[in-house]
Design a protein around this motif. Structure first.
Motif, PDB file in Angstrom:
ATOM      1  N   VAL A   1       0.868  -1.179   0.000  1.00  0.00           N
ATOM      2  CA  VAL A   1       0.000   0.000   0.000  1.00  0.00           C
ATOM      3  C   VAL A   1       0.904   1.229   0.000  1.00  0.00           C
ATOM      4  CG1 VAL A   1      -1.899   1.204   1.123  1.00  0.00           C
ATOM      5  CG2 VAL A   1      -1.731  -1.282   1.314  1.00  0.00           C
ATOM      6  N   PRO A   2       1.090   1.866  -1.136  1.00  0.00           N
ATOM      7  CA  PRO A   2       2.065   2.963  -1.240  1.00  0.00           C
ATOM      8  C   PRO A   2       1.569   4.272  -0.642  1.00  0.00           C
ATOM      9  CG  PRO A   2       1.726   1.872  -3.364  1.00  0.00           C
ATOM     10  CD  PRO A   2       0.607   1.457  -2.464  1.00  0.00           C
ATOM     11  N   LEU A   3       1.843   4.471   0.627  1.00  0.00           N
ATOM     12  CA  LEU A   3       1.551   5.742   1.281  1.00  0.00           C
ATOM     13  C   LEU A   3       2.606   5.993   2.347  1.00  0.00           C
ATOM     14  CD1 LEU A   3       0.276   4.973   4.303  1.00  0.00           C
ATOM     15  CD2 LEU A   3      -1.756   4.517   2.947  1.00  0.00           C
ATOM     16  N   VAL A   4       2.788   7.261   2.676  1.00  0.00           N
ATOM     17  CA  VAL A   4       3.697   7.645   3.751  1.00  0.00           C
ATOM     18  C   VAL A   4       3.063   8.801   4.524  1.00  0.00           C
ATOM     19  CG1 VAL A   4       5.834   6.897   2.635  1.00  0.00           C
ATOM     20  CG2 VAL A   4       4.958   9.210   2.220  1.00  0.00           C
ATOM     21  N   SER A   5       3.585   9.055   5.705  1.00  0.00           N
ATOM     22  CA  SER A   5       3.060  10.120   6.556  1.00  0.00           C
ATOM     23  C   SER A   5       3.782  11.431   6.279  1.00  0.00           C
ATOM     24  CB  SER A   5       3.230   9.751   8.032  1.00  0.00           C
ATOM     25  OG  SER A   5       2.523   8.570   8.340  1.00  0.00           O
ATOM     26  N   MET A   6       2.986  12.508   6.230  1.00  0.00           N
ATOM     27  CA  MET A   6       3.529  13.854   6.056  1.00  0.00           C
ATOM     28  C   MET A   6       2.916  14.765   7.107  1.00  0.00           C
ATOM     29  SD  MET A   6       5.344  13.443   3.235  1.00  0.00           S
ATOM     30  CE  MET A   6       5.604  15.080   2.585  1.00  0.00           C
ATOM     31  N   GLU A   7       3.704  15.721   7.594  1.00  0.00           N
ATOM     32  CA  GLU A   7       3.154  16.729   8.494  1.00  0.00           C
ATOM     33  C   GLU A   7       2.248  17.673   7.703  1.00  0.00           C
ATOM     34  OE1 GLU A   7       5.961  18.795  10.900  1.00  0.00           O
ATOM     35  OE2 GLU A   7       7.102  16.978  11.401  1.00  0.00           O
ATOM     36  N   HIS A   8       1.112  18.024   8.301  1.00  0.00           N
ATOM     37  CA  HIS A   8       0.215  18.986   7.665  1.00  0.00           C
ATOM     38  C   HIS A   8      -0.317  19.918   8.741  1.00  0.00           C
ATOM     39  CE1 HIS A   8      -2.398  20.679   4.648  1.00  0.00           C
ATOM     40  NE2 HIS A   8      -3.430  20.560   5.483  1.00  0.00           N
ATOM     41  N   GLN A   9      -0.146  21.214   8.532  1.00  0.00           N
ATOM     42  CA  GLN A   9      -0.508  22.194   9.543  1.00  0.00           C
ATOM     43  C   GLN A   9      -1.625  23.119   9.074  1.00  0.00           C
ATOM     44  OE1 GLN A   9       2.984  23.355  12.354  1.00  0.00           O
ATOM     45  NE2 GLN A   9       3.721  23.789  10.288  1.00  0.00           N
ATOM     46  N   TYR A  10      -2.460  23.523  10.032  1.00  0.00           N
ATOM     47  CA  TYR A  10      -3.403  24.607   9.792  1.00  0.00           C
ATOM     48  C   TYR A  10      -3.578  25.402  11.084  1.00  0.00           C
ATOM     49  CZ  TYR A  10      -6.932  21.406  11.788  1.00  0.00           C
ATOM     50  OH  TYR A  10      -7.644  20.547  12.595  1.00  0.00           O
ATOM     51  N   MET A  11      -3.976  26.652  10.917  1.00  0.00           N
ATOM     52  CA  MET A  11      -4.107  27.576  12.026  1.00  0.00           C
ATOM     53  C   MET A  11      -5.586  27.810  12.326  1.00  0.00           C
ATOM     54  SD  MET A  11      -2.435  31.392  12.104  1.00  0.00           S
ATOM     55  CE  MET A  11      -3.557  32.057  10.864  1.00  0.00           C
ATOM     56  N   VAL A  12      -5.921  27.872  13.617  1.00  0.00           N
ATOM     57  CA  VAL A  12      -7.280  28.164  14.056  1.00  0.00           C
ATOM     58  C   VAL A  12      -7.254  29.500  14.803  1.00  0.00           C
ATOM     59  CG1 VAL A  12      -9.295  27.339  15.329  1.00  0.00           C
ATOM     60  CG2 VAL A  12      -7.677  25.694  14.347  1.00  0.00           C
ATOM     61  N   THR A  13      -8.090  30.429  14.355  1.00  0.00           N
ATOM     62  CA  THR A  13      -8.084  31.761  14.970  1.00  0.00           C
ATOM     63  C   THR A  13      -9.214  31.923  15.984  1.00  0.00           C
ATOM     64  OG1 THR A  13      -9.622  32.928  13.481  1.00  0.00           O
ATOM     65  CG2 THR A  13      -7.356  32.620  12.697  1.00  0.00           C
ATOM     66  N   GLU A  14      -9.085  32.989  16.747  1.00  0.00           N
ATOM     67  CA  GLU A  14     -10.204  33.434  17.575  1.00  0.00           C
ATOM     68  C   GLU A  14     -11.255  34.054  16.649  1.00  0.00           C
ATOM     69  OE1 GLU A  14     -10.361  32.916  20.704  1.00  0.00           O
ATOM     70  OE2 GLU A  14      -8.298  32.634  21.429  1.00  0.00           O
ATOM     71  N   ARG A  15     -12.345  34.512  17.225  1.00  0.00           N
ATOM     72  CA  ARG A  15     -13.399  35.143  16.421  1.00  0.00           C
ATOM     73  C   ARG A  15     -12.841  36.355  15.672  1.00  0.00           C
ATOM     74  NH1 ARG A  15     -18.660  33.724  17.192  1.00  0.00           N
ATOM     75  NH2 ARG A  15     -19.073  32.233  18.874  1.00  0.00           N
ATOM     76  N   ILE A  16     -13.327  36.491  14.453  1.00  0.00           N
ATOM     77  CA  ILE A  16     -12.945  37.614  13.609  1.00  0.00           C
ATOM     78  C   ILE A  16     -14.217  38.310  13.159  1.00  0.00           C
ATOM     79  CG2 ILE A  16     -11.850  38.308  11.431  1.00  0.00           C
ATOM     80  CD1 ILE A  16     -10.019  35.875  11.661  1.00  0.00           C
ATOM     81  N   GLU A  17     -14.256  39.611  13.303  1.00  0.00           N
ATOM     82  CA  GLU A  17     -15.441  40.353  12.896  1.00  0.00           C
ATOM     83  C   GLU A  17     -15.667  40.186  11.399  1.00  0.00           C
ATOM     84  OE1 GLU A  17     -17.262  44.909  13.027  1.00  0.00           O
ATOM     85  OE2 GLU A  17     -15.344  44.433  14.022  1.00  0.00           O
ATOM     86  N   GLY A  18     -16.896  39.881  11.041  1.00  0.00           N
ATOM     87  CA  GLY A  18     -17.240  39.702   9.633  1.00  0.00           C
ATOM     88  C   GLY A  18     -17.272  38.251   9.187  1.00  0.00           C
TER      89      GLY A  18
END
Length: 813
Positions: free
Chosen positions: A221-238
């Motif tokens: 099964v050809p797969l490998v692990s990679m790091e993946h990042q995302y940012m979560v913010t506080e509330r933003i007006e709009g």
């Protein structure tokens, strides 16, 4: 700890979204004695930290259909189970910041229409109305798909699990599967921390753990692990709850709303592999340390789009490892190495989008022995020998990750992990200006640079830099002769006392021919769909030599071997690496061949559709008189040690006749003019010979049973609802496939393949004209047609047969 059953119809390993979706769908199909085992807690592998965007459009109609099914399921799931899912169909925006990206987006919009999806093109100001937090100064335009959306990954997985339990499936957490029990190569059950569970089928949906576990039973099964990042913010007006998801591929970023704030992530060009030496013991419900330095490049790109991020509070920078694959597509299906061992893994960070459909497809595959429709782009059998090497897989996957949001150019080639598999002529052809492509690890000459050109592809959505040069190769094949290194062909031998009767059962055409016969044949599934498209040469009373396309080596070997009746004595052996293939094609091919062999290669002495062993420069060459370019020619199959000797002899003899090297781009142009079908594009498991215009290659007039005969007879008697047809249009129009076909103003299909015919000086496409009721080809020819190309409709002509006639040396256009 729950007590596990001691037997089950099937065991699912892994409690992420794909495992739970598979359990849900199997249970709803009546498989109530299905057990899902999760070593820790549901979603605790990688599902819990997924971003949760759900987009649908892909370049393949059936994969788009599969993702569309996910949306359909998520729309009803919460009401059905009573478990919250966090699903919102808030639509999805995709931005274009330059003209080339805008061309790509417009082509995607046409593809969406081809596949029956709504995708609207917007001006920058219209996009701003939908997503008011962004700057649009650099926008050329945007596309909006109203049926895209987002979900809470854990909630939607738990809803699927609840639905599975309600339908009768058993789901048990905190129970690790330690191995699969085999008896004489047959699955008998699994071993767990609590003891054995007997079963006949195992479904492995273990995310990034899948490769290592599958390897314990010899499955790749050809797969490998990679790091993946995302940012979560506080509330933003709009930021409102109905804010669409946003993809900004030119800035490598994506966005979604979350609790009044934003989730922002991206696909950096220099990703970081994870767990290179193996996943740590006990890793679950665990995130990696945030890597702010590495994520900074994504933040800088995002700030130029969403200025509010400059002052937004940051809740968290999520860094979670996920499984990625060498081609960016996920992996489904029954493993070719082990019967009744199924895999659903490698989802490349869009597992939530694919989870509903992937579970449905995998469940049907398990229950019915085949997928609900052709899923070749994600089929586990698309891989081959290079994919057994984890280092090679990782190298290629790093490139694929980095290209996640880059432009998807026509004819684009990978650059990593090359060269891997080489013909003996590789260095010689490279020195002569060959620009190589790669398929299944094989280096293959695509075209030859001349007149001081650099042997390098320069990508665009228009005519690319090799266009005129390929035209010269095309002309040489039509007027003189070319030699093409096609060593990468997959080649098998089927041998044994029952070889003839076994192949007669598997092949749709009549293979009960004399020794020396060459038979072009499809191999059909029970629905009559084309599973394989091969050439079979009878080399002895008890042996056939079978040739198929490079990329289908694993798939076709698996299909043939698993369909040899158990009672029959016939063995299939892969001999691909033993033989080189030189295709000598063109009206002067016979003149060249006569100079290098004493064998009779006249038309009477060596008829079309036959094969003989001839001598060239001391080499025994199996010559196949066959063509995929529509000209006189031979495929010359020879032991690899003779390759350079025979090639040099042919080139020396051919100098007086205008012989030159040619590549795969010329093959594509030549075959389009002649109307030869390509498996994986024009034909496949969803298409039958009758629909594809290949009924002449099916032995219905003979009293010989074969797999798929009942379905072929039924279609013969009742007719078909689609026909493959050829279309031509103005030479300035660039066709690449997936353009929408309109008949009398009504959408009836899309192009399965497209390109250019240099002899005709016309753009050529093939596609199925579809109808609600059975139609004849006269219906196809009676309409007035247009093609939609990048959202523009252009007039085109439809044709009843091949456009080029080599005997008459004329075009029928």
């Amino acid at each position: 700890m729950n007590t596990i059953p001691r037997s089950a119809r099937a065991v699912i390993i892994g409690g992420g979204i794909v495992g739970c979706s598979t359990a849900y769908h199997l249970a709803r199909m009546g498989w109530t004695d299905v057990v899902l085992l999760e070593r820790k807690k549901l979603t605790s592998g990688t599902t819990f930290h997924a971003a949760g965007l759900v987009g649908q459009l892909r370049t393949n109609a059936n994969i788009t259909q599969l993702l569309g099914y996910s949306v359909e399921l998520y729309n009803r799931l919460e009401k059905e189970t009573g478990q919250a899912t966090g699903w919102k169909m808030n639509g999805g925006l995709r931005l274009a910041c330059n003209q080339e990206r805008w061309t790509e987006v417009r082509r995607q919009a046409t593809t969406a229409r081809s596949f029956g999806l709504e995708m609207n093109l917007l001006t920058p100001s219209e996009a701003l109305d939908l997503w008011p937090l962004m700057t649009v100064d650099d926008l050329v335009g945007a596309a909006y798909m109203p049926t895209d959306g987002q979900a809470n990954p854990s909630d939607i997985t738990l809803s699927l699990a609840k639905g599975a339990r309600q339908a009768g499936a058993t789901i048990i957490e905190d129970t690790e599967v330690t191995g699969v029990t085999l008896e004489d190569g047959v699955i008998r059950g699994v071993m767990t921390e609590q003891g054995p569970v007997e079963c006949e089928k195992v479904i492995l949906c273990a995310g990034q753990w899948t490769r290592a576990f599958a390897a314990t039973v010899g499955v790749n099964v050809p797969l490998v692990s990679m790091e993946h990042q995302y940012m979560v913010t506080e509330r933003i007006e709009g930021v409102t709850s109905n804010l669409p998801t946003l993809r900004d591929p030119d800035r490598l970023t994506y966005y979604k709303e979350e609790v009044g704030g934003l989730v922002m992530g991206g696909y950096e060009p220099n990703p970081i592999p994870w767990a290179v030496n193996g996943i740590p013991e006990g890793f679950h419900y665990t995130l990696l340390d945030s890597n702010f330095d590495h994520f900074e490049q994504i933040v800088e790109l995002a700030l130029g789009r969403v200025p509010a991020l400059q002052t937004a509070g940051i809740k968290q920078l999520v860094n979670g490892p996920e499984s990625f694959t060498p081609d960016g597509n996920f992996i489904l299906g029954e493993a070719p190495e082990l019967k009744n061992f199924f895999v659903g893994a490698g989802f490349n960070a869009f597992g939530i989008a694919a989870g509903g459909g992937a579970g449905m497809a995998l469940a049907e595959w398990v229950a019915k022995g085949e997928p609900p429709f052709d899923l070749w782009p994600v089929d586990i059998r698309r891989f081959g020998r290079p994919h057994f090497d984890t280092d090679w897989v990782r190298t290629r996957t790093i490139e694929a990750y980095g290209k996640h949001y880059t432009m998807a150019w026509p004819f684009e080639e990978h650059s990593s992990g090359r060269p891997c598999r080489k013909s003996p002529l590789y260095d010689r052809l490279r020195a002569k200006g060959a620009c190589f492509g790669e398929k299944l690890g094989w280096e293959r000459p695509n075209w030859f640079a001349t007149n001081g050109m650099e042997a390098r592809d320069i990508y665009s959505f228009g005519r690319q830099n090799w266009f005129d040069t390929v035209g010269e190769e095309h002309k040489a094949c039509r007027e003189a002769a070319v030699i093409i290194d096609q060593t990468s062909f997959a080649k098998f031998t089927l041998k044994g006392p029952d070889a003839e009767v076994a192949l007669s059962w598997i092949a749709a055409n009549d293979v009960q021919r004399p020794v020396g016969s060459l038979i072009y044949t499809q191999m059909l599934n029970d629905r009559g769909g084309i599973e394989c498209d091969v050439t079979a040469v009878r080399v002895a009373t008890d042996e056939y030599y079978i040739v198929t396309g490079t990329g289908f080596a694993t798939h076709d070997f698996d299909w043939i071997s698993r369909n040899i009746p158990r009672s029959m004595n016939a063995q299939l052996v892969d001999v691909t690496s033993a033989y080189c293939v030189l295709s000598l094609m063109g009206p002067r091919a016979r003149d060249v061949l006569e100079k290098v062999t004493g064998s009779d290669v006249s038309n009477d002495g060596f008829k079309f559709g036959t094969s003989r062993v001839i001598g060239i420069a001391g080499c025994p060459v199996r010559a196949l008189r066959v063509t995929y370019v529509g000209e006189l020619g031979w495929e010359l199959h020879l032991p690899v040690e003779y390759a350079t000797t025979v090639y040099d002899a042919l080139m020396a003899a051919g100098a007086a006749f205008g012989l030159r090297d040619a590549g795969y781009r010329a093959i594509e142009s030549l075959r389009l003019e002649k109307g030869y079908r390509a498996w994986g594009a024009d034909i496949g498991s969803d298409h039958t010979p009758a629909e594809a215009g290949l009924s002449w290659a099916v032995k219905l007039k003979k009293d010989i049973d074969f797999k798929g005969r009942r379905a072929a007879e039924h279609q013969r008697d009742t007719g078909v609802k689609k026909h493959l047809a050829c279309f031509t249009t103005d030479p300035q129009i660039v066709l690449s496939g997936r353009e929408t076909i309109y008949r009398n103003g009504v959408r009836v299909g899309w192009l399965s393949s497209g390109g250019f015919g240099y002899t005709l000086n016309r753009s050529i496409g093939y596609g199925y004209v579809r109808a609600e009721e059975a139609i004849g080809f006269d219906h196809v020819l009676s309409g007035n047609y247009e093609l939609e190309v990048a959202t523009k409709r252009v007039p085109c002509s439809v044709h009843p047969g091949p456009l080029y006639d080599p005997e008459m040396k004329r075009v029928k256009c």
